[in-house]
Motif scaffolding. Sequence first.
Motif: not given
Lengths: 113, 114
Positions: A28-38, A88-90
């Motif tokens: 609902s707002y301007s987001p911050s986004l990430f990719w993590y790897v496991q 695995e990527y999140f």
Amino acid sequence: AQSVTQLDSHVSVSEGTPVLLRCNYSSSYSPSLFWYVQHPNKGLQLLLKYTSAATLVKGINGFEAEFKKSETSFHLTKPSAHMSDAAEYFCVVSSNNFNKFYFGSGTKLNVKP
Amino acid sequence: GAGVSQSPSNKVTEKGKDVELRCDPISGHTALYWYRQSLGQGLEFLIYFQGNSAPDKSGLPSDRFSAERTGGSVSTLTIQRTQQEDSAVYLCASSLVGGLYEQYFGPGTRLTVT
């Protein structure tokens, strides 16, 4: 409310071919986004993050992701897969006060020789 | 240097028992997070500590779950009267300040409720 959808639970590519892992978000707002790897039997590690600066974000190990507001997407790409990329990527979106982080259900990347 | 550590690495308990899970964050990190990862699922946010501020507990799934962070360092997650649906891997992460700083994850505690 914030949420993340990873469109593929499993992706299989051949070594040396491009990787595309898809992520769509809802916010609902301007987001911050990430990719993590496991990696197997290892802890989660940050690959890259988008925080409202450049829409094309470069991360570690040759990965990059592009924030597309019109498509509400943050897909992860790599030009040429290595065997060591199998993991695995999140995809993750933060709450607007950055207290909470919402993880997607993950995409398992298999790299074939 | 030392990363985030968690103990025990594995815990098997009977339904109805209480369990305590421990997290040692990276020294100097003021922010600490607990997550739960159920089989085939992504991580589910549970609780967030930032310095001496009141924790954000909005992710705790029921009042059987509680967490403390003593002296701004070590944290314990307590689950009372465990149920089979509590079986999961519980992950702890710390970051320098919180917010958009990178979170460093521990290896997790695998909890199995029989």
